[in-house]
Write an enzyme that holds these catalytic residues in place. Structure first.
Site, PDB file in Angstrom:
ATOM      1  N   HIS A   5      -6.400   2.861   0.711  1.00  6.19           N
ATOM      2  CA  HIS A   5      -6.121   3.071   2.132  1.00  6.19           C
ATOM      3  C   HIS A   5      -6.973   4.288   2.471  1.00  6.19           C
ATOM      4  CE1 HIS A   5      -3.040   3.312   5.635  1.00  6.19           C
ATOM      5  NE2 HIS A   5      -3.945   4.280   5.849  1.00  6.19           N
ATOM      6  N   HIS A  18      -4.067   0.329   8.403  1.00  5.77           N
ATOM      7  CA  HIS A  18      -4.522   0.133   7.024  1.00  5.77           C
ATOM      8  C   HIS A  18      -5.984  -0.307   7.013  1.00  5.77           C
ATOM      9  CE1 HIS A  18      -4.195  -0.712   2.717  1.00  5.77           C
ATOM     10  NE2 HIS A  18      -5.018  -1.714   2.982  1.00  5.77           N
ATOM     11  N   ASN A  46     -13.545   9.486  -1.101  1.00  3.30           N
ATOM     12  CA  ASN A  46     -13.944   8.605  -2.199  1.00  3.30           C
ATOM     13  C   ASN A  46     -13.906   7.148  -1.731  1.00  3.30           C
ATOM     14  OD1 ASN A  46     -14.111  10.826  -3.964  1.00  3.30           O
ATOM     15  ND2 ASN A  46     -11.924  10.687  -4.422  1.00  3.30           N
ATOM     16  N   HIS A  95      -9.742  13.688   1.748  1.00  5.60           N
ATOM     17  CA  HIS A  95      -9.183  14.863   1.072  1.00  5.60           C
ATOM     18  C   HIS A  95      -9.707  16.112   1.785  1.00  5.60           C
ATOM     19  CE1 HIS A  95      -8.123  12.872  -2.892  1.00  5.60           C
ATOM     20  NE2 HIS A  95      -8.986  11.996  -2.437  1.00  5.60           N
ATOM     21  N   ASP A 107      -1.366  16.400  -0.924  1.00  9.35           N
ATOM     22  CA  ASP A 107      -1.650  15.591  -2.105  1.00  9.35           C
ATOM     23  C   ASP A 107      -0.648  15.958  -3.200  1.00  9.35           C
ATOM     24  OD1 ASP A 107      -4.433  13.982  -3.215  1.00  9.35           O
ATOM     25  OD2 ASP A 107      -2.985  14.708  -4.697  1.00  9.35           O
ATOM     26  N   CYS A 109       0.838  -1.211   0.000  1.00 11.85           N
ATOM     27  CA  CYS A 109       0.000   0.000   0.000  1.00 11.85           C
ATOM     28  C   CYS A 109       0.871   1.258   0.000  1.00 11.85           C
ATOM     29  CB  CYS A 109      -0.906  -0.013   1.225  1.00 11.85           C
ATOM     30  SG  CYS A 109      -1.767   1.541   1.497  1.00 11.85           S
ATOM     31  N   HIS A 166      -8.704   7.533   3.100  1.00 10.51           N
ATOM     32  CA  HIS A 166      -8.136   8.877   3.201  1.00 10.51           C
ATOM     33  C   HIS A 166      -9.227   9.909   3.015  1.00 10.51           C
ATOM     34  CE1 HIS A 166      -7.799   7.491  -0.966  1.00 10.51           C
ATOM     35  NE2 HIS A 166      -8.005   8.735  -1.338  1.00 10.51           N
ATOM     36  N   GLY A 183     -14.826   6.785  -7.098  1.00 10.84           N
ATOM     37  CA  GLY A 183     -13.634   7.486  -7.568  1.00 10.84           C
ATOM     38  C   GLY A 183     -12.389   7.203  -6.742  1.00 10.84           C
TER      39      GLY A 183
HETATM   40  P1  AMP Z   1      -8.509   8.895  -4.423  1.00 15.25           P
HETATM   41  O1  AMP Z   1      -8.871   9.039  -5.869  1.00 15.25           O
HETATM   42  O2  AMP Z   1      -9.542   9.469  -3.511  1.00 15.25           O
HETATM   43  O3  AMP Z   1      -8.101   7.482  -4.082  1.00 15.25           O
HETATM   44  O4  AMP Z   1      -7.268   9.850  -4.212  1.00 15.25           O
HETATM   45  C1  AMP Z   1      -5.940   9.416  -4.118  1.00 15.25           C
HETATM   46  C2  AMP Z   1      -5.115  10.664  -4.013  1.00 15.25           C
HETATM   47  O5  AMP Z   1      -3.828  10.299  -3.616  1.00 15.25           O
HETATM   48  C3  AMP Z   1      -4.992  11.444  -5.335  1.00 15.25           C
HETATM   49  O6  AMP Z   1      -5.499  12.761  -5.168  1.00 15.25           O
HETATM   50  C4  AMP Z   1      -3.481  11.429  -5.595  1.00 15.25           C
HETATM   51  O7  AMP Z   1      -3.005  12.630  -6.156  1.00 15.25           O
HETATM   52  C5  AMP Z   1      -2.912  11.188  -4.211  1.00 15.25           C
HETATM   53  N1  AMP Z   1      -1.607  10.552  -4.201  1.00 15.25           N
HETATM   54  C6  AMP Z   1      -1.238   9.417  -4.836  1.00 15.25           C
HETATM   55  N2  AMP Z   1       0.052   9.140  -4.591  1.00 15.25           N
HETATM   56  C7  AMP Z   1       0.504  10.102  -3.761  1.00 15.25           C
HETATM   57  C8  AMP Z   1       1.768  10.379  -3.140  1.00 15.25           C
HETATM   58  N3  AMP Z   1       2.830   9.587  -3.324  1.00 15.25           N
HETATM   59  N4  AMP Z   1       1.861  11.470  -2.355  1.00 15.25           N
HETATM   60  C9  AMP Z   1       0.801  12.281  -2.160  1.00 15.25           C
HETATM   61  N5  AMP Z   1      -0.409  12.075  -2.710  1.00 15.25           N
HETATM   62  C10 AMP Z   1      -0.554  11.010  -3.508  1.00 15.25           C
HETATM   63 ZN    ZN Z   2      -2.281   1.195   3.703  1.00 10.85          ZN
END
Ligand code: AMP
Ligand code: ZN
Length: 118
Positions: free
Chosen positions: A103, A48, A92, A107, A32, A6, A105, A98
């Site tokens: 994992h 996780h 999401n 936003h 992000d 992950c 999160h 989306g």
């Molecule tokens: P989601 O579509 O809600 O799963 O959003 C995943 C988010 O993780 C996206 O906005 C990506 O830009 C962000 N993301 C993916 N990899 C990284 C990373 N290494 N560091 C920071 N943000 C990330």
């Molecule tokens: Zn994780």
């Protein structure tokens, strides 16, 4: 507790670099990498949990802490005060929700509009 494949578990462990916004024993927050808004950070539980779909009653306090922490961090990061300012919270869940990183999160987005998305 942690998934070795992950990307967010790797960020929490410091194996992948990130720009940290906040950390405590349960929660990690970082910018992000592809921001949709002038202020855009992610809040994740250190444990996780793949998505909101896996939440259990035992996670109530953790998710409650994340929601109470979100405005504090948003304002610290520069979001203007309520009600003229403010921020958007998005979580999401699943493919049709989306979700790309599995994992859980949250936003947190804010700052002057227009935004790239959202
Ligand atoms: P989601 O579509 O809600 O799963 O959003 C995943 C988010 O993780 C996206 O906005 C990506 O830009 C962000 N993301 C993916 N990899 C990284 C990373 N290494 N560091 C920071 N943000 C990330
Ligand atoms: Zn994780």
């Amino acid at each position: 507790m942690h998934d070795p494949n992950c990307i967010f578990c790797k960020i929490i462990a410091g194996h992948i670099p990130s720009t940290r916004v906040y950390e405590d024993e349960e929660i990690f927050a970082f910018h992000d990498i592809h921001p949709w808004a002038p202020i855009h950070f992610l809040m994740v539980p250190k444990v996780h949990i793949p998505s909101m779909a896996q939440l259990l009653p035992e996670h109530e306090a953790l998710l409650g802490r994340m929601m109470v922490l979100a405005p504090k961090l948003a304002f610290e990061q520069g979001c203007g005060p309520y009600p003229e300012g403010g921020f958007r919270v998005v979580c999401n869940t699943g493919a049709l929700g989306g979700q790309e990183v599995h994992h859980l999160h949250i936003h947190v987005m804010g700052g002057p509009r227009p935004w790239a998305k959202g």
